[in-house]
Enzyme design. Structure first.
Site, PDB file in Angstrom:
ATOM      1  N   SER A 120      20.073  58.861  16.450  1.00 30.31           N
ATOM      2  CA  SER A 120      18.931  58.437  15.620  1.00 30.31           C
ATOM      3  C   SER A 120      19.378  58.201  14.188  1.00 30.31           C
ATOM      4  CB  SER A 120      17.846  59.519  15.634  1.00 30.31           C
ATOM      5  OG  SER A 120      17.430  59.770  16.947  1.00 30.31           O
TER       6      SER A 120
ATOM      7  N   SER B 277      25.118  57.537  20.734  1.00 28.07           N
ATOM      8  CA  SER B 277      24.632  58.926  20.665  1.00 28.07           C
ATOM      9  C   SER B 277      25.568  59.825  21.459  1.00 28.07           C
ATOM     10  CB  SER B 277      23.228  59.023  21.268  1.00 28.07           C
ATOM     11  OG  SER B 277      22.886  60.369  21.511  1.00 28.07           O
TER      12      SER B 277
ATOM     13  N   ARG C 271      25.423  64.025   7.727  1.00 31.71           N
ATOM     14  CA  ARG C 271      26.817  64.253   8.106  1.00 31.71           C
ATOM     15  C   ARG C 271      26.922  65.100   9.382  1.00 31.71           C
ATOM     16  NH1 ARG C 271      28.748  65.891   2.146  1.00 31.71           N
ATOM     17  NH2 ARG C 271      27.216  67.481   2.624  1.00 31.71           N
TER      18      ARG C 271
ATOM     19  N   GLU D 293      22.604  54.448  24.895  1.00 33.46           N
ATOM     20  CA  GLU D 293      22.477  54.793  26.315  1.00 33.46           C
ATOM     21  C   GLU D 293      23.575  54.190  27.180  1.00 33.46           C
ATOM     22  OE1 GLU D 293      18.606  53.940  27.896  1.00 33.46           O
ATOM     23  OE2 GLU D 293      17.599  55.183  26.415  1.00 33.46           O
TER      24      GLU D 293
ATOM     25  N   PHE E 162      34.134  74.179   8.282  1.00 30.01           N
ATOM     26  CA  PHE E 162      33.095  73.692   9.199  1.00 30.01           C
ATOM     27  C   PHE E 162      32.466  72.361   8.810  1.00 30.01           C
ATOM     28  CE2 PHE E 162      33.300  78.243   9.901  1.00 30.01           C
ATOM     29  CZ  PHE E 162      33.388  78.294  11.280  1.00 30.01           C
TER      30      PHE E 162
ATOM     31  N   HIS F 292      24.524  62.772  27.434  1.00 27.89           N
ATOM     32  CA  HIS F 292      24.979  61.383  27.260  1.00 27.89           C
ATOM     33  C   HIS F 292      26.421  61.255  27.786  1.00 27.89           C
ATOM     34  CE1 HIS F 292      21.812  59.390  24.603  1.00 27.89           C
ATOM     35  NE2 HIS F 292      21.302  60.515  25.011  1.00 27.89           N
TER      36      HIS F 292
ATOM     37  N   TRP G 207      14.082  53.825  23.067  1.00 25.89           N
ATOM     38  CA  TRP G 207      13.780  55.157  22.557  1.00 25.89           C
ATOM     39  C   TRP G 207      13.054  55.039  21.211  1.00 25.89           C
ATOM     40  CZ3 TRP G 207      13.238  59.563  24.665  1.00 25.89           C
ATOM     41  CH2 TRP G 207      13.248  60.732  23.887  1.00 25.89           C
TER      42      TRP G 207
ATOM     43  N   ARG H 163      31.599  59.443  -3.449  1.00 25.53           N
ATOM     44  CA  ARG H 163      32.755  60.307  -3.231  1.00 25.53           C
ATOM     45  C   ARG H 163      33.547  59.966  -1.969  1.00 25.53           C
ATOM     46  NH1 ARG H 163      32.034  66.660  -3.307  1.00 25.53           N
ATOM     47  NH2 ARG H 163      30.840  66.146  -5.162  1.00 25.53           N
TER      48      ARG H 163
HETATM   49  C1  LIG Z   1      18.326  53.856  23.015  1.00 24.49           C
HETATM   50  C2  LIG Z   1      18.419  55.126  22.231  1.00 24.49           C
HETATM   51  N1  LIG Z   1      18.545  55.057  20.895  1.00 24.49           N
HETATM   52  C3  LIG Z   1      18.654  56.161  20.134  1.00 24.49           C
HETATM   53  C4  LIG Z   1      18.637  57.426  20.700  1.00 24.49           C
HETATM   54  C5  LIG Z   1      18.728  58.610  19.818  1.00 24.49           C
HETATM   55  O1  LIG Z   1      19.877  59.378  20.008  1.00 24.49           O
HETATM   56  P1  LIG Z   1      19.898  60.917  19.552  1.00 24.49           P
HETATM   57  O2  LIG Z   1      19.154  61.676  20.605  1.00 24.49           O
HETATM   58  O3  LIG Z   1      21.331  61.259  19.506  1.00 24.49           O
HETATM   59  O4  LIG Z   1      19.246  61.003  18.228  1.00 24.49           O
HETATM   60  C6  LIG Z   1      18.509  57.562  22.077  1.00 24.49           C
HETATM   61  C7  LIG Z   1      18.491  58.891  22.688  1.00 24.49           C
HETATM   62  O5  LIG Z   1      18.721  59.119  23.815  1.00 24.49           O
HETATM   63  C8  LIG Z   1      18.385  56.388  22.868  1.00 24.49           C
HETATM   64  O6  LIG Z   1      18.216  56.475  24.187  1.00 24.49           O
END
Ligand SMILES: Cc1ncc(COP(=O)(O)O)c(C=O)c1O
Length: 388
Positions: free
Chosen positions: A56, A182, A248, A161, A27, A187, A87, A218
């Site tokens: 993120s 993302s 990860r 996005e 996994f 999405h 975001w 590693r």
């Molecule tokens: C412009 C932007 N950056 C970053 C993110 C973060 O992505 P995640 O939700 O996968 O952490 C988003 C989420 O929709 C986003 O719209």
């Protein structure tokens, strides 16, 4: 719900892919993630991909990597140019690494940064720029790339996005030194949670790989430019060179990503068809300001800003949408300057912020999905036509 904000794009193939991983009993990050990284990077014409557990996290390790470059690393107190709409986790890593943000207003038409203000945003301390393409619509990525090259700045492209969008025949998410995506639910492709960084730079690739997993060596080849092996296997197996994380992804996510990536072109095509119908219904109507395409949008969602000149009542519109069972929400995260978290930020505003507030106060978006939305969009039009 009659018209949801978000729907699943999975079929039996994704379930089968998960079943394959479950049967293997393996996994944690392995062969599926590795194969997906290569396939995703190839689709976008980039050399290297580093998959992580969210968009993120992709932003986090992208920003962090620039702090550990041998040549011209970012330093605390350096300035970074950002758009006023994005975001939250576009911005948070910049704050966490001690950068000072310079916010630039967006264009009300594209909802992306107003690129004519970039020169005004530049100071001798500016070292980076973050490009964000809002909801499928490419920002002026070519202009930002040229601006970054001219002034010796790093360009981070947060393309979370706008997967599969294009500008001048080049995909969004390929203009930056580091480019993030993302794979969250709803999405363009979804691996449950997930994200990736793409780059052409070997050093940044290795930095991201180490930062993704504990800051250890590693996951790096012995000839990596980041470290020299000391030839003692006992210590080399647990050798830490960077203040890293554990962000990860899982094998399940890699396996699903491989299936979803194959479906991406078809899904983008359908999203664009829905977007074309939306444009024909809401374009050329002075009551509604819809996103103006720059290049080829991959139409993540469909935005409407009620024309502020006509003194609209957005609450009344929301009530009508609720009544019609149509989902709606704020555009991306709205204008970031409106959020309480700003008290923790070191920042300045470039010129005047006007359009980002209009989008925040008069705008909203409805969903776009990789299936035909003809009945939903006609109903949306009927409802808004009656209430606005
Ligand atoms: C412009 C932007 N950056 C970053 C993110 C973060 O992505 P995640 O939700 O996968 O952490 C988003 C989420 O929709 C986003 O719209």
């Amino acid at each position: 719900m009659f018209y949801e904000l978000a729907t699943s794009s999975w079929g039996q193939e994704e379930i089968d892919a998960m079943q394959g991983v479950i049967s293997s009993g393996f996994f944690t990050m392995g062969e599926n993630v590795k194969a997906f990284e290569q396939e995703f990077a190839t689709y976008f014409g980039k050399k290297y991909g580093i998959m992580v557990n969210s968009g993120s996290s992709a932003n986090l390790i992208a920003v962090a990597a620039l702090f550990f470059k041998k040549d011209k690393p970012l330093k605390r107190g350096d300035e970074v140019i950002v758009p006023a709409i994005s975001w939250s986790t576009t911005y948070h890593p910049l704050q966490q690494y001690g950068l000072k943000l310079r916010f630039v207003d967006v264009s009300l038409e594209t909802l992306n940064v107003d690129e004519t203000q970039l020169e005004a945003a530049l100071t001798p301390n500016t070292k980076a720029i973050v490009a964000v393409s809002i909801l499928g619509n490419p920002a002026a990525l070519d202009v930002m790339r040229a601006f970054a090259d001219k002034h010796g700045l790093y360009l981070i492209e947060d393309n979370c996005e706008s997967m599969d969008a294009e500008l001048n025949g080049q995909k969004a998410g390929t203009f930056g030194d580091l480019n993030t995506f993302s794979f969250f639910f709803s999405h363009h492709i979804s691996t449950m949670e997930g994200g990736i960084v793409l780059t052409d730079d070997l050093e940044l690739f290795h930095l991201c790989r180490s930062l993704r997993a504990h800051g250890w060596t590693r996951d790096l080849p012995p000839d990596s430019p980041l470290f020299e092996s000391r030839g003692n296997d006992f210590y080399e197996a647990y050798r830490f060179i960077l203040p890293g994380y554990n962000v990860r992804p899982l094998e399940l996510e890699g396996a699903i990503g491989r299936v979803q990536l194959k479906k991406l072109p078809g899904m983008t095509e359908q999203r664009r068809k829905n977007w074309a119908l939306f444009q024909s219904l809401f374009g050329n109507d002075e009551r509604f300001i819809i996103q103006k395409e720059n290049g080829k949008s991959s139409a993540f969602s469909l935005t409407i800003i009620l024309n502020p000149a006509l003194n609209p009542n957005r609450e009344k519109v929301f009530a009508a949408l609720k009544e019609a069972d149509i989902g709606y929400r704020i555009i991306t995260g709205g204008c970031f300057l409106r959020h309480d978290v700003l008290e923790y930020y070191d920042y300045e505003i470039v010129g005047e912020i006007k359009n980002a507030y209009i989008a925040h106060d008069y705008g909203f978006f409805v969903g776009n999905h990789p299936h035909d939305l003809t009945p939903q969009l006609h109903r949306l039009h009927e409802v808004l036509n009656a209430v606005v």
